[in-house]
Motif scaffolding. Sequence first.
Motif, mmCIF file in Angstrom:
data_model
loop_
_atom_site.group_PDB
_atom_site.id
_atom_site.type_symbol
_atom_site.label_atom_id
_atom_site.label_comp_id
_atom_site.label_asym_id
_atom_site.label_seq_id
_atom_site.Cartn_x
_atom_site.Cartn_y
_atom_site.Cartn_z
ATOM 1 N N MET A 31 0.857 -1.176 0.000
ATOM 2 C CA MET A 31 0.000 0.000 0.000
ATOM 3 C C MET A 31 0.898 1.231 0.000
ATOM 4 S SD MET A 31 -2.826 1.371 2.728
ATOM 5 C CE MET A 31 -1.682 2.283 3.737
ATOM 6 N N THR A 32 0.539 2.226 -0.789
ATOM 7 C CA THR A 32 1.323 3.449 -0.830
ATOM 8 C C THR A 32 0.788 4.440 0.197
ATOM 9 O OG1 THR A 32 -0.100 4.434 -2.509
ATOM 10 C CG2 THR A 32 1.779 3.150 -3.297
ATOM 11 N N ASN A 33 1.521 5.541 0.380
ATOM 12 C CA ASN A 33 1.095 6.581 1.323
ATOM 13 C C ASN A 33 -0.241 7.194 0.929
ATOM 14 O OD1 ASN A 33 3.335 6.328 2.922
ATOM 15 N ND2 ASN A 33 4.477 7.932 1.887
ATOM 16 N N PHE A 34 -0.555 7.185 -0.351
ATOM 17 C CA PHE A 34 -1.787 7.806 -0.810
ATOM 18 C C PHE A 34 -2.900 6.789 -1.026
ATOM 19 C CE2 PHE A 34 1.432 7.582 -4.088
ATOM 20 C CZ PHE A 34 0.845 6.815 -5.086
ATOM 21 N N GLY A 35 -2.736 5.565 -0.484
ATOM 22 C CA GLY A 35 -3.822 4.591 -0.462
ATOM 23 C C GLY A 35 -3.964 3.718 -1.687
ATOM 24 N N LEU A 36 -2.959 3.623 -2.505
ATOM 25 C CA LEU A 36 -3.008 2.784 -3.698
ATOM 26 C C LEU A 36 -2.512 1.393 -3.334
ATOM 27 C CD1 LEU A 36 -3.559 2.955 -6.772
ATOM 28 C CD2 LEU A 36 -1.132 3.342 -7.057
ATOM 29 N N PHE A 37 -3.341 0.377 -3.596
ATOM 30 C CA PHE A 37 -2.981 -1.004 -3.302
ATOM 31 C C PHE A 37 -2.570 -1.702 -4.590
ATOM 32 C CE2 PHE A 37 -5.689 0.107 0.206
ATOM 33 C CZ PHE A 37 -5.122 -0.549 1.278
ATOM 34 N N GLY A 38 -1.590 -2.587 -4.481
ATOM 35 C CA GLY A 38 -1.173 -3.345 -5.640
ATOM 36 C C GLY A 38 -0.087 -4.336 -5.291
ATOM 37 N N THR A 39 0.380 -5.037 -6.325
ATOM 38 C CA THR A 39 1.438 -6.029 -6.159
ATOM 39 C C THR A 39 2.750 -5.425 -6.623
ATOM 40 O OG1 THR A 39 -0.172 -7.763 -6.626
ATOM 41 C CG2 THR A 39 2.142 -8.373 -6.754
ATOM 42 N N LEU A 40 3.761 -5.508 -5.788
ATOM 43 C CA LEU A 40 5.078 -4.969 -6.122
ATOM 44 C C LEU A 40 5.714 -5.847 -7.191
ATOM 45 C CD1 LEU A 40 7.215 -2.815 -5.408
ATOM 46 C CD2 LEU A 40 8.139 -4.458 -3.772
ATOM 47 N N ILE A 41 6.122 -5.220 -8.293
ATOM 48 C CA ILE A 41 6.749 -5.966 -9.389
ATOM 49 C C ILE A 41 8.257 -5.814 -9.349
ATOM 50 C CG2 ILE A 41 6.939 -6.166 -11.884
ATOM 51 C CD1 ILE A 41 4.023 -5.400 -12.064
ATOM 52 N N THR A 42 8.720 -4.566 -9.358
ATOM 53 C CA THR A 42 10.166 -4.318 -9.285
ATOM 54 C C THR A 42 10.433 -3.171 -8.329
ATOM 55 O OG1 THR A 42 10.151 -2.737 -11.113
ATOM 56 C CG2 THR A 42 10.585 -5.045 -11.673
ATOM 57 N N MET A 43 11.649 -3.182 -7.804
ATOM 58 C CA MET A 43 12.071 -2.110 -6.901
ATOM 59 C C MET A 43 13.504 -1.753 -7.272
ATOM 60 S SD MET A 43 10.914 -1.250 -3.476
ATOM 61 C CE MET A 43 11.659 -0.416 -2.128
ATOM 62 N N ASP A 44 13.709 -0.518 -7.747
ATOM 63 C CA ASP A 44 15.028 -0.031 -8.133
ATOM 64 C C ASP A 44 15.538 0.896 -7.038
ATOM 65 O OD1 ASP A 44 17.313 0.771 -9.394
ATOM 66 O OD2 ASP A 44 16.319 1.717 -11.104
ATOM 67 N N THR A 45 16.522 0.419 -6.266
ATOM 68 C CA THR A 45 17.032 1.219 -5.148
ATOM 69 C C THR A 45 17.952 2.342 -5.615
ATOM 70 O OG1 THR A 45 18.817 -0.359 -4.834
ATOM 71 C CG2 THR A 45 16.844 -0.648 -3.485
#
Length: 139
Positions: free
Chosen positions: A44-58
Motif C-alpha cells: 500500500m502506498t502513502n496515498f492509499g493505492l494497493f497493488g502487487t510490487l513488481i520491481t524495486m530499483d534502489t
Amino acid sequence: MDPLSIAMLAILGVLIFFMFRNSRKRKAQMEELREQMVPGVEVMTNFGLFGTLITMDTVKNEAEIEISKGVIVKVHSQTLAKVVAEDAVEDGAPRSVEEAMEIANREAAEREAAGEAAVSETDPEFGELSDSKDDKSSK
C-alpha cells in the motif's frame, strides 16, 4: 548553579535522549519494511493505492506496482507505506459491514422474540398502571 538551571538542563537532556531514541526506532522500522519489500508482495502506498510490487530499483528510488491486471504504475520507492498481509479471520467474525449488520439485526430479532415470550400479557410493564381488580382489592 541554581536548582532551576539544573532542572532545565535535565529536561533538555531527557528531550535529546527521546529524540535520538525515536530516530533509531524509526530507522529500524524502515529497515524492516525495506526487507519485506520483495517483488510479489501486496503493498500500500502513502496515498492509499494497493497493488502487487513488481520491481524495486534502489538506485533510482523507483518501484513498479501492478494495481490491476496489466496496469503497472511507477512510483517513488519512499511512497510505499506498508506490506499488506491478510489478517486471519476468526470463525464467525463478519467479513464486511453488511454481514455485521445482518448478524446484529438477527440477534436483535432473537432478543426481541425471547423478551416477548417472557413477559405475560396480564403483567404490567415498567411504569404502567394496572387496571386489574386484584390490584385494587389488595389495597
